[in-house]
Design an enzyme around this catalytic site. Structure first.
Site, PDB file in Angstrom:
ATOM      1  N   ASN A 152      36.028  39.925  44.818  1.00  0.00           N
ATOM      2  CA  ASN A 152      36.874  40.149  43.643  1.00  0.00           C
ATOM      3  C   ASN A 152      38.128  39.304  43.824  1.00  0.00           C
ATOM      4  OD1 ASN A 152      38.464  41.071  41.587  1.00  0.00           O
ATOM      5  ND2 ASN A 152      38.658  43.171  42.355  1.00  0.00           N
ATOM      6  N   TRP A 153      38.155  38.187  43.127  1.00  0.00           N
ATOM      7  CA  TRP A 153      39.273  37.255  43.315  1.00  0.00           C
ATOM      8  C   TRP A 153      40.552  37.728  42.635  1.00  0.00           C
ATOM      9  CZ3 TRP A 153      36.854  31.644  42.536  1.00  0.00           C
ATOM     10  CH2 TRP A 153      35.910  31.420  43.552  1.00  0.00           C
ATOM     11  N   LYS A 154      40.461  38.727  41.804  1.00  0.00           N
ATOM     12  CA  LYS A 154      41.633  39.256  41.081  1.00  0.00           C
ATOM     13  C   LYS A 154      42.369  38.112  40.384  1.00  0.00           C
ATOM     14  CE  LYS A 154      41.695  43.118  44.277  1.00  0.00           C
ATOM     15  NZ  LYS A 154      42.454  44.112  45.033  1.00  0.00           N
TER      16      LYS A 154
ATOM     17  N   HIS B 194      38.059  49.349  38.241  1.00  0.00           N
ATOM     18  CA  HIS B 194      38.821  49.049  39.449  1.00  0.00           C
ATOM     19  C   HIS B 194      40.130  49.842  39.414  1.00  0.00           C
ATOM     20  CE1 HIS B 194      41.116  46.945  42.501  1.00  0.00           C
ATOM     21  NE2 HIS B 194      39.959  46.510  42.962  1.00  0.00           N
TER      22      HIS B 194
ATOM     23  N   GLU C  98      43.001  49.045  40.004  1.00  0.00           N
ATOM     24  CA  GLU C  98      44.111  48.324  39.358  1.00  0.00           C
ATOM     25  C   GLU C  98      43.999  48.408  37.837  1.00  0.00           C
ATOM     26  OE1 GLU C  98      43.505  44.748  41.632  1.00  0.00           O
ATOM     27  OE2 GLU C  98      44.083  45.874  43.422  1.00  0.00           O
TER      28      GLU C  98
ATOM     29  N   GLU D   8      36.455  52.529  46.844  1.00  0.00           N
ATOM     30  CA  GLU D   8      37.643  51.777  47.242  1.00  0.00           C
ATOM     31  C   GLU D   8      38.836  52.726  47.319  1.00  0.00           C
ATOM     32  OE1 GLU D   8      37.134  47.312  46.318  1.00  0.00           O
ATOM     33  OE2 GLU D   8      38.131  48.229  44.620  1.00  0.00           O
TER      34      GLU D   8
ATOM     35  N   GLY E 132      44.395  46.105  49.797  1.00  0.00           N
ATOM     36  CA  GLY E 132      45.471  45.132  49.974  1.00  0.00           C
ATOM     37  C   GLY E 132      46.569  45.582  50.914  1.00  0.00           C
TER      38      GLY E 132
ATOM     39  N   SER F 154      40.550  46.274  52.270  1.00  0.00           N
ATOM     40  CA  SER F 154      40.918  45.576  53.509  1.00  0.00           C
ATOM     41  C   SER F 154      39.737  45.307  54.442  1.00  0.00           C
ATOM     42  CB  SER F 154      42.038  46.339  54.246  1.00  0.00           C
ATOM     43  OG  SER F 154      43.192  46.406  53.431  1.00  0.00           O
TER      44      SER F 154
ATOM     45  N   GLY G 127      38.481  41.873  48.457  1.00  0.00           N
ATOM     46  CA  GLY G 127      39.585  41.254  47.724  1.00  0.00           C
ATOM     47  C   GLY G 127      40.120  40.054  48.488  1.00  0.00           C
ATOM     48  N   GLY G 128      41.223  40.248  49.186  1.00  0.00           N
ATOM     49  CA  GLY G 128      41.927  39.150  49.852  1.00  0.00           C
ATOM     50  C   GLY G 128      41.037  38.241  50.680  1.00  0.00           C
TER      51      GLY G 128
HETATM   52  P1  13P Z   1      41.358  43.959  49.539  1.00  0.00           P
HETATM   53  O1  13P Z   1      40.087  43.511  50.222  1.00  0.00           O
HETATM   54  O2  13P Z   1      42.339  42.836  49.331  1.00  0.00           O
HETATM   55  O3  13P Z   1      41.958  45.158  50.180  1.00  0.00           O
HETATM   56  O4  13P Z   1      40.946  44.394  48.050  1.00  0.00           O
HETATM   57  C1  13P Z   1      39.892  45.264  47.864  1.00  0.00           C
HETATM   58  C2  13P Z   1      39.591  45.328  46.433  1.00  0.00           C
HETATM   59  O5  13P Z   1      40.362  45.851  45.639  1.00  0.00           O
HETATM   60  C3  13P Z   1      38.343  44.715  45.956  1.00  0.00           C
HETATM   61  O6  13P Z   1      38.077  45.072  44.642  1.00  0.00           O
END
Ligand code: 13P
Length: 248
Positions: A9-11, A93, A95, A163, A169, A208, A229-230
């Site tokens: 998930n590149w956000k 998600h 977010e 999640e 993050g 993470s 994510g990251g």
């Molecule tokens: P991180 O891997 O950056 O913690 O993000 C997880 C995430 O929200 C994937 O959708």
């Protein structure tokens, strides 16, 4: 036997050049045995799909609208995503829930619309730190999945992503045992409604995930891969995580 999946998930990150470079690098990697999915910023999705047409990567969006068409400024439909070759979409998600006030009812409705249009929805659930510390994790997750469990018809191929909000993050990861406990519980909730579906339900862990903890997390029996994510923005890290998900 559930096939492992690792989704990136590149956000809201990267640009046109960095996105293309990332996809090129992933295309030359050995990802056999794992469903690898990329969810880039929407504006790059179609051109990345075209760029990767020769490879085995799947592509998805980070959200989808409930409506098929009409006066819904800024939105994108499941049919539009299918039209450009996307196969999946993230829904619910944390977010989106936090910054766009998406309710679990809306998330379930989006899930049904996406599945009916032929996309594979990846439905995210997870508790906050306060909720976990108050011992309310299962209650919160129950509220989040309840509108899905009301009617599982047509939802056979959905993916669930656990999640925990406190792990997204933050560099804090749920321990493998903590994650496994929740995944097993989630599967049991689905089993109570539809045993066959529960056994084939792919449940990803997100929060993470890094090369250093991926193998431990993915070794758990109810954890079928990760939503990253990251670390999905760093080729070497993402590929190490994919490698950790490969069946032995
Ligand atoms: P991180 O891997 O950056 O913690 O993000 C997880 C995430 O929200 C994937 O959708």
């Amino acid at each position: 036997m559930r096939k492992p999946m690792v989704a990136g998930n590149w956000k809201l990150n990267g640009n046109r050049a960095s996105s293309a470079a990332l996809v090129d690098a992933l295309m030359s990697a050995d990802i056999a045995g794992v469903d690898v999915l990329i969810c880039p910023p929407l504006v790059y999705l179609a051109e990345l799909i075209a760029r990767a047409s020769a490879g085995g990567l799947g592509f998805g969006s980070q959200d989808v609208d409930l409506h098929a068409e009409g006066a819904f400024t800024g939105e994108i439909s499941a049919a539009m995503l299918r039209d450009v070759g996307a196969t999946a979409c993230i829904v619910g998600h944390s977010e989106r829930r936090q910054y766009h006030a998406e309710s679990s009812r809306l998330v379930a409705d989006k899930t049904r619309v996406a599945a009916a249009a032929g996309l594979q929805p990846i439905v995210c659930v997870g508790e906050t730190l306060e909720e976990r510390e108050a011992g309310r994790t299962e209650w919160v997750l129950q509220q989040q999945i309840a509108p899905l469990l009301e009617d599982l018809g047509g939802l056979d191929g959905i993916v669930l992503a656990y999640e925990p909000v406190w792990a997204i993050g933050t560099g804090k990861t749920a321990s493998a045992a903590q994650a496994q406990e929740v995944h097993a519980w989630l599967r049991s909730e689905f089993r109570a409604v539809n045993a066959k579906m529960a056994d084939s339900l792919v449940i990803l862990y997100g929060g993470s995930v890094k090369p250093s903890n991926a193998a431990d997390i993915f070794a758990q029996r109810d954890i079928d891969g990760g939503l990253i994510g990251g670390a999905s923005l760093v080729v070497a890290d993402f590929l190490a995580i994919v490698a950790a998900a490969k069946p032995l």
